[in-house]
Design a protein around this motif. Structure first.
Motif, PDB file in Angstrom:
ATOM      1  N   GLU A  87       0.829  -1.206   0.000  1.00 18.36           N
ATOM      2  CA  GLU A  87       0.000   0.000   0.000  1.00 18.36           C
ATOM      3  C   GLU A  87       0.861   1.252   0.000  1.00 18.36           C
ATOM      4  OE1 GLU A  87      -3.122   0.206   2.921  1.00 18.36           O
ATOM      5  OE2 GLU A  87      -3.510  -1.940   2.735  1.00 18.36           O
ATOM      6  N   ALA A  88       1.924   1.230   0.788  1.00 18.78           N
ATOM      7  CA  ALA A  88       2.816   2.394   0.872  1.00 18.78           C
ATOM      8  C   ALA A  88       3.476   2.668  -0.470  1.00 18.78           C
ATOM      9  CB  ALA A  88       3.874   2.175   1.953  1.00 18.78           C
ATOM     10  N   VAL A  89       3.927   1.632  -1.137  1.00 17.80           N
ATOM     11  CA  VAL A  89       4.580   1.807  -2.441  1.00 17.80           C
ATOM     12  C   VAL A  89       3.560   2.306  -3.464  1.00 17.80           C
ATOM     13  CG1 VAL A  89       5.718   0.589  -4.339  1.00 17.80           C
ATOM     14  CG2 VAL A  89       6.435   0.185  -1.979  1.00 17.80           C
ATOM     15  N   ARG A  90       2.359   1.737  -3.449  1.00 20.32           N
ATOM     16  CA  ARG A  90       1.315   2.215  -4.367  1.00 20.32           C
ATOM     17  C   ARG A  90       1.013   3.690  -4.137  1.00 20.32           C
ATOM     18  NH1 ARG A  90      -0.946  -2.863  -3.644  1.00 20.32           N
ATOM     19  NH2 ARG A  90      -2.353  -2.140  -2.014  1.00 20.32           N
ATOM     20  N   ALA A  91       1.016   4.106  -2.891  1.00 21.94           N
ATOM     21  CA  ALA A  91       0.724   5.507  -2.576  1.00 21.94           C
ATOM     22  C   ALA A  91       1.816   6.447  -3.077  1.00 21.94           C
ATOM     23  CB  ALA A  91       0.547   5.680  -1.060  1.00 21.94           C
ATOM     24  N   LEU A  92       3.003   5.916  -3.321  1.00 22.86           N
ATOM     25  CA  LEU A  92       4.105   6.739  -3.812  1.00 22.86           C
ATOM     26  C   LEU A  92       4.166   6.813  -5.334  1.00 22.86           C
ATOM     27  CD1 LEU A  92       6.908   5.581  -1.355  1.00 22.86           C
ATOM     28  CD2 LEU A  92       5.654   7.751  -1.326  1.00 22.86           C
ATOM     29  N   HIS A  93       3.389   5.997  -6.015  1.00 23.10           N
ATOM     30  CA  HIS A  93       3.378   6.039  -7.478  1.00 23.10           C
ATOM     31  C   HIS A  93       2.983   7.436  -7.941  1.00 23.10           C
ATOM     32  CE1 HIS A  93       2.912   1.524  -8.607  1.00 23.10           C
ATOM     33  NE2 HIS A  93       3.731   1.680  -7.596  1.00 23.10           N
ATOM     34  N   PRO A  94       3.556   7.897  -9.028  1.00 21.52           N
ATOM     35  CA  PRO A  94       3.154   9.211  -9.548  1.00 21.52           C
ATOM     36  C   PRO A  94       1.707   9.159 -10.041  1.00 21.52           C
ATOM     37  CG  PRO A  94       4.659   8.120 -11.073  1.00 21.52           C
ATOM     38  CD  PRO A  94       4.583   7.264  -9.846  1.00 21.52           C
ATOM     39  N   THR A  95       1.024  10.278  -9.900  1.00 21.13           N
ATOM     40  CA  THR A  95      -0.346  10.366 -10.396  1.00 21.13           C
ATOM     41  C   THR A  95      -0.329  10.470 -11.913  1.00 21.13           C
ATOM     42  OG1 THR A  95      -0.370  12.772 -10.297  1.00 21.13           O
ATOM     43  CG2 THR A  95      -1.060  11.584  -8.291  1.00 21.13           C
ATOM     44  N   ARG A  96      -1.464  10.231 -12.523  1.00 25.27           N
ATOM     45  CA  ARG A  96      -1.550  10.378 -13.979  1.00 25.27           C
ATOM     46  C   ARG A  96      -1.226  11.809 -14.392  1.00 25.27           C
ATOM     47  NH1 ARG A  96      -6.729   6.762 -15.912  1.00 25.27           N
ATOM     48  NH2 ARG A  96      -5.910   4.835 -15.077  1.00 25.27           N
ATOM     49  N   GLU A  97      -1.671  12.754 -13.583  1.00 21.42           N
ATOM     50  CA  GLU A  97      -1.401  14.161 -13.886  1.00 21.42           C
ATOM     51  C   GLU A  97       0.103  14.442 -13.869  1.00 21.42           C
ATOM     52  OE1 GLU A  97      -3.511  13.249 -11.318  1.00 21.42           O
ATOM     53  OE2 GLU A  97      -5.377  13.509 -12.425  1.00 21.42           O
ATOM     54  N   ALA A  98       0.797  13.847 -12.895  1.00 23.20           N
ATOM     55  CA  ALA A  98       2.244  14.066 -12.799  1.00 23.20           C
ATOM     56  C   ALA A  98       2.963  13.468 -13.994  1.00 23.20           C
ATOM     57  CB  ALA A  98       2.785  13.466 -11.504  1.00 23.20           C
ATOM     58  N   VAL A  99       2.539  12.296 -14.421  1.00 25.34           N
ATOM     59  CA  VAL A  99       3.153  11.660 -15.575  1.00 25.34           C
ATOM     60  C   VAL A  99       2.906  12.510 -16.815  1.00 25.34           C
ATOM     61  CG1 VAL A  99       3.092   9.642 -17.098  1.00 25.34           C
ATOM     62  CG2 VAL A  99       3.043   9.342 -14.609  1.00 25.34           C
ATOM     63  N   ALA A 100       1.678  12.983 -16.970  1.00 26.03           N
ATOM     64  CA  ALA A 100       1.349  13.810 -18.135  1.00 26.03           C
ATOM     65  C   ALA A 100       2.116  15.125 -18.127  1.00 26.03           C
ATOM     66  CB  ALA A 100      -0.154  14.077 -18.169  1.00 26.03           C
ATOM     67  N   SER A 101       2.223  15.748 -16.958  1.00 24.41           N
ATOM     68  CA  SER A 101       2.922  17.038 -16.906  1.00 24.41           C
ATOM     69  C   SER A 101       4.424  16.885 -17.076  1.00 24.41           C
ATOM     70  CB  SER A 101       2.604  17.758 -15.581  1.00 24.41           C
ATOM     71  OG  SER A 101       3.220  17.103 -14.507  1.00 24.41           O
ATOM     72  N   SER A 102       4.976  15.704 -16.756  1.00 28.58           N
ATOM     73  CA  SER A 102       6.419  15.522 -16.948  1.00 28.58           C
ATOM     74  C   SER A 102       6.767  15.433 -18.421  1.00 28.58           C
ATOM     75  CB  SER A 102       6.901  14.274 -16.209  1.00 28.58           C
ATOM     76  OG  SER A 102       6.388  13.110 -16.811  1.00 28.58           O
ATOM     77  N   ARG A 103       5.795  15.187 -19.226  1.00 25.09           N
ATOM     78  CA  ARG A 103       6.011  15.118 -20.664  1.00 25.09           C
ATOM     79  C   ARG A 103       5.753  16.466 -21.328  1.00 25.09           C
ATOM     80  NH1 ARG A 103       2.943   9.635 -20.602  1.00 25.09           N
ATOM     81  NH2 ARG A 103       4.645   8.254 -20.070  1.00 25.09           N
ATOM     82  N   ALA A 104       5.197  17.380 -20.576  1.00 24.11           N
ATOM     83  CA  ALA A 104       4.915  18.702 -21.142  1.00 24.11           C
ATOM     84  C   ALA A 104       6.213  19.503 -21.246  1.00 24.11           C
ATOM     85  CB  ALA A 104       3.922  19.439 -20.246  1.00 24.11           C
ATOM     86  N   LYS A 105       6.249  20.387 -22.215  1.00 25.78           N
ATOM     87  CA  LYS A 105       7.433  21.227 -22.389  1.00 25.78           C
ATOM     88  C   LYS A 105       7.411  22.339 -21.351  1.00 25.78           C
ATOM     89  CE  LYS A 105       8.055  20.085 -27.122  1.00 25.78           C
ATOM     90  NZ  LYS A 105       8.493  20.469 -28.403  1.00 25.78           N
ATOM     91  N   CYS A 106       8.559  22.651 -20.873  1.00 27.50           N
ATOM     92  CA  CYS A 106       8.692  23.663 -19.838  1.00 27.50           C
ATOM     93  C   CYS A 106       9.411  24.880 -20.418  1.00 27.50           C
ATOM     94  CB  CYS A 106       9.482  23.083 -18.669  1.00 27.50           C
ATOM     95  SG  CYS A 106       9.760  24.242 -17.335  1.00 27.50           S
ATOM     96  N   CYS A 107       9.045  26.022 -19.926  1.00 27.15           N
ATOM     97  CA  CYS A 107       9.759  27.275 -20.226  1.00 27.15           C
ATOM     98  C   CYS A 107       9.794  27.616 -21.700  1.00 27.15           C
ATOM     99  CB  CYS A 107      11.167  27.219 -19.653  1.00 27.15           C
ATOM    100  SG  CYS A 107      11.225  26.836 -17.904  1.00 27.15           S
ATOM    101  N   ASP A 108       8.694  27.425 -22.398  1.00 33.98           N
ATOM    102  CA  ASP A 108       8.656  27.797 -23.825  1.00 33.98           C
ATOM    103  C   ASP A 108       8.413  29.265 -23.994  1.00 33.98           C
ATOM    104  OD1 ASP A 108       9.216  25.301 -24.771  1.00 33.98           O
ATOM    105  OD2 ASP A 108       7.102  24.715 -24.858  1.00 33.98           O
TER     106      ASP A 108
END
Length: 108
Positions: A87-108
């Motif tokens: 349960e603890a490890v599952r709770a540490l998984h990144p959220t879908r939003e975090a995964v999606a935002s990590s693919r977004a371009k930054c500082c354009d």
């Protein structure tokens, strides 16, 4: 403990219990079933005092439980701990939003 909210003290306790080679070796030996502390001492080639310290850490974290029979102590793994750890490890998984935002371009 829920998969979405785990306090940091619990996480620290869970991961600290498994953060040592000797404690991991103890867990590995106990995966095969209950063991007498004298067997663990022989299997791990460890001094009784050193082994007792590590068993106390594991017991305090809820990883193992113990019963006394005469002058010997027998230890085994607590399945509940591993459910809590999952349960603890599952709770540490990144959220879908975090995964999606990590693919977004930054500082354009």
């Amino acid at each position: 403990m829920t998969a979405t909210k785990i306090d940091s003290d619990t996480l620290v306790t869970l991961f600290h219990a498994l953060s040592d080679e000797t404690r991991l070796a103890i867990v590995e030996r106990l995966r095969r079933g209950e063991r007498c502390v004298c067997d663990l001492t022989d299997l791990l080639d460890a001094a009784q005092s050193r082994l007792s310290f590590h068993l106390k850490v594991l017991r305090d974290a809820g990883v193992v439980d113990c019963r006394k029979e005469g002058r010997w102590a027998y230890y085994w793994l607590r399945p509940e701990f591993f459910e809590q750890l999952n349960e603890a490890v599952r709770a540490l998984h990144p959220t879908r939003e975090a995964v999606a935002s990590s693919r977004a371009k930054c500082c354009d």
